[in-house]
Design an enzyme around this catalytic site. Structure first.
Site, PDB file in Angstrom:
ATOM      1  N   HIS A 184       0.932  -1.232  -0.155  1.00  0.00           N
ATOM      2  CA  HIS A 184      -0.026   0.095   0.129  1.00  0.00           C
ATOM      3  C   HIS A 184       0.894   1.233  -0.025  1.00  0.00           C
ATOM      4  O   HIS A 184       2.032   1.105   0.381  1.00  0.00           O
ATOM      5  CB  HIS A 184      -1.119  -0.066   1.118  1.00  0.00           C
ATOM      6  CG  HIS A 184      -0.189   0.231   2.487  1.00  0.00           C
ATOM      7  ND1 HIS A 184      -0.029   1.391   3.095  1.00  0.00           N
ATOM      8  CD2 HIS A 184       0.458  -0.406   3.656  1.00  0.00           C
ATOM      9  CE1 HIS A 184       0.584   1.386   4.149  1.00  0.00           C
ATOM     10  NE2 HIS A 184       0.799   0.074   4.398  1.00  0.00           N
ATOM     11  N   CYS A 185       0.307   2.311  -0.588  1.00  0.00           N
ATOM     12  CA  CYS A 185       0.958   3.680  -0.292  1.00  0.00           C
ATOM     13  C   CYS A 185       0.135   4.275   0.469  1.00  0.00           C
ATOM     14  O   CYS A 185      -0.514   3.929   1.485  1.00  0.00           O
ATOM     15  CB  CYS A 185       1.292   4.349  -1.805  1.00  0.00           C
ATOM     16  SG  CYS A 185      -0.615   4.469  -2.616  1.00  0.00           S
ATOM     17  N   VAL A 186       0.286   5.612   0.383  1.00  0.00           N
ATOM     18  CA  VAL A 186      -0.338   6.885   1.466  1.00  0.00           C
ATOM     19  C   VAL A 186      -1.831   6.619   1.494  1.00  0.00           C
ATOM     20  O   VAL A 186      -2.432   6.447   2.460  1.00  0.00           O
ATOM     21  CB  VAL A 186      -0.177   8.250   1.075  1.00  0.00           C
ATOM     22  CG1 VAL A 186      -0.702   8.996   2.206  1.00  0.00           C
ATOM     23  CG2 VAL A 186       1.498   8.367   1.522  1.00  0.00           C
TER      24      VAL A 186
END
Length: 476
Positions: free
Chosen positions: A27-29
């Site tokens: 996942h990213c932000v």
């Protein structure tokens, strides 16, 4: 109402086809980033009906689910617990996604992997260059005069800003060398040294090459009868890019074959020495000519038929983002801004294209009925206006097609207008509304009209089409 993250993870897992359909996950932000075995198994409608999901899209081999900051990491942890998987990094997932691509996609990914890490430095330099433009540009606040002309006490302040802003472009080969060598498995520090070698003040500056060639005064080394031009590569992209690949390959080759105790004395010196000789003898001159040829080709096209060139680039930039091929043009922008061309005519169109995608997404807020999609339309529209278009592009505009078409056609007309007006950006900045600060001060008025086109035209066209046609899918 509090979010039940475990239940949300269970619902997402079911909608994407179960644990067996997941190849890798990170996942990213704001987004879950999944590489799936078969994306056709995903029930997109079931996913986007979930309160926690703000939208979905697929790009570069990854299926991405937009959840939002502060939510995504919690859902991801629950998803990993449900599947019994270990948490993975973005690099792990990118590597898994890359294996699914064809040769062209992999080549584009390499360019993205090299240039995206240096973007923060380039964009920061662009913003500061914009501030310098405000202080030193004529006819912004005063007729035929700049702020420092009227208020000379600001001169040194502007000069300091210029030094800070221009450093990233002056030593651009060092930035590219660091990123490229790292990407290909070498020591990033050696990449920095290689880049600095290519802009050493002892070499003839690339910016002075044209005049030196006309005067017949290009300095050379005489290497046992072989004459090698003592040419630097300031503002050049291709020479250091290719040289960095060679350096990394040589370093990796030597590290595998030389005992660890001799690495310090042999690997770096030999790799750097061999690469530098190869670069000055062959790689530099060849890629210098190729890079200048590409830049000259674009310059000729936008000079000969600016209306057609601007319209076509405005039309195709959005589709280029879908394929990831837009990363290839960053190298051309950097070549034009730092190679003595006076600025880039491509980047202003990029900025307007991003604004157009945001405007179309904003219009969809007033057209859509689904609460989650309305929220995505508003937040992704703002994101696009600030230079990040993927959520608007994949989450809203492409899904309903007509806002995407309205955006690219509008950016085509805006690109045509600013190209006819010879609008140039002096640097690569934030590709959205703040992009005006990277534009040459004398072209702010023309660029502002272009901004007006991409703010109003896609918004109105999308709103009218959505209200008149009122497709059933808008109510889902």
């Amino acid at each position: 109402m509090a979010v039940n993250y475990k239940k949300s993870a269970e619902q997402i897992l079911e909608a994407i086809g179960g644990e067996a359909n997941i190849s890798s996950a990170t996942h990213c932000v704001t987004r879950l980033r999944l590489v799936l075995q078969d994306e056709s198994q995903v029930d997109t409608k079931a996913l986007e009906d979930l309160d926690v999901v703000k939208g979905t899209f697929s790009a570069n081999g990854q299926f991405q689910i937009i959840l939002g900051n502060g939510v995504v990491d919690k859902v991801y942890k629950e998803l990993m617990a449900l599947t019994g998987r270990e948490e993975q990094s973005k690099d792990d997932v990118k590597e898994a996604a890359a294996k699914k691509g064809n040769p062209l996609q992999r080549a584009i990914k390499v360019l993205a992997d090299v240039f995206i890490p240096i973007l923060p430095a380039i964009v920061t330099a662009g913003l500061l260059m914009g501030l310098n433009n405000v202080l030193t540009g004529d006819n912004i606040f005063y007729d035929n005069a700049s702020i420092i002309d009227v208020h000379p006490q600001w001169t040194d302040f502007a000069d300091i800003i210029n030094v800070i802003a221009s450093t990233a472009f002056t030593f651009l080969p060092a930035l590219i060398g660091w990123s490229a060598v790292k990407r290909f498995g070498g020591s990033p520090l050696l990449g920095i040294v290689l880049g600095l070698i290519l802009v050493n003040p002892a070499l003839l500056s690339a910016w002075d090459y044209g005049s030196a060639r006309e005067a017949g005064e290009i300095p050379v080394w005489n290497l046992f009868g072989l004459e090698i031009q003592k040419l630097g590569y300031q503002g050049q992209v291709l020479p250091v890019f290719v040289a960095s690949i060679i350096l990394a390959k040589i370093e990796v080759f030597l590290r595998k074959r030389i005992p660890d105790s001799f690495h310090l004395l042999t690997v770096a010196p030999v790799a750097l020495l061999v690469t530098s000789f190869i670069t000055f003898i062959a790689v530099g001159p060849i890629t210098f000519a190729i890079g200048n040829g590409i830049a000259d080709g674009f310059i000729w096209l936008f000079s000969a038929v600016p209306a057609i060139a601007g319209f076509l680039y405005g039309i195709i930039y959005g589709p280029l983002v879908i394929t990831g091929m837009h990363h290839t043009f960053l190298a051309v922008d950097l070549q034009l801004t730092s190679g003595g061309a006076g600025g880039t005519f491509l980047w202003p169109i990029l900025a307007l294209s991003n604004i157009a995608q945001g405007s179309a997404a904003f219009a969809m807020y007033f057209v859509l009925k689904n609460k989650n999609l309305k929220g995505l339309a508003s937040t992704s529209g703002l994101s696009a206006w600030l230079g990040i278009t993927e959520p608007a592009l994949f989450g809203v505009n492409l899904r309903f097609r007509f806002p995407f078409l309205a955006a690219i056609i509008s950016s085509g007309f805006a690109g045509m207008f600013i190209s006819v007006q010879s609008v140039l950006a002096t640097s690569v900045g934030v590709g959205g509304v703040p992009g005006i600060f990277s534009i040459q001060p004398g072209s702010w008025g023309a660029f502002a009209i272009g901004m007006g086109i991409v703010i109003l035209l896609p918004f109105i066209a999308t709103l009218l089409y959505g209200k008149i046609r009122n497709p059933k899918s808008l109510h889902e």
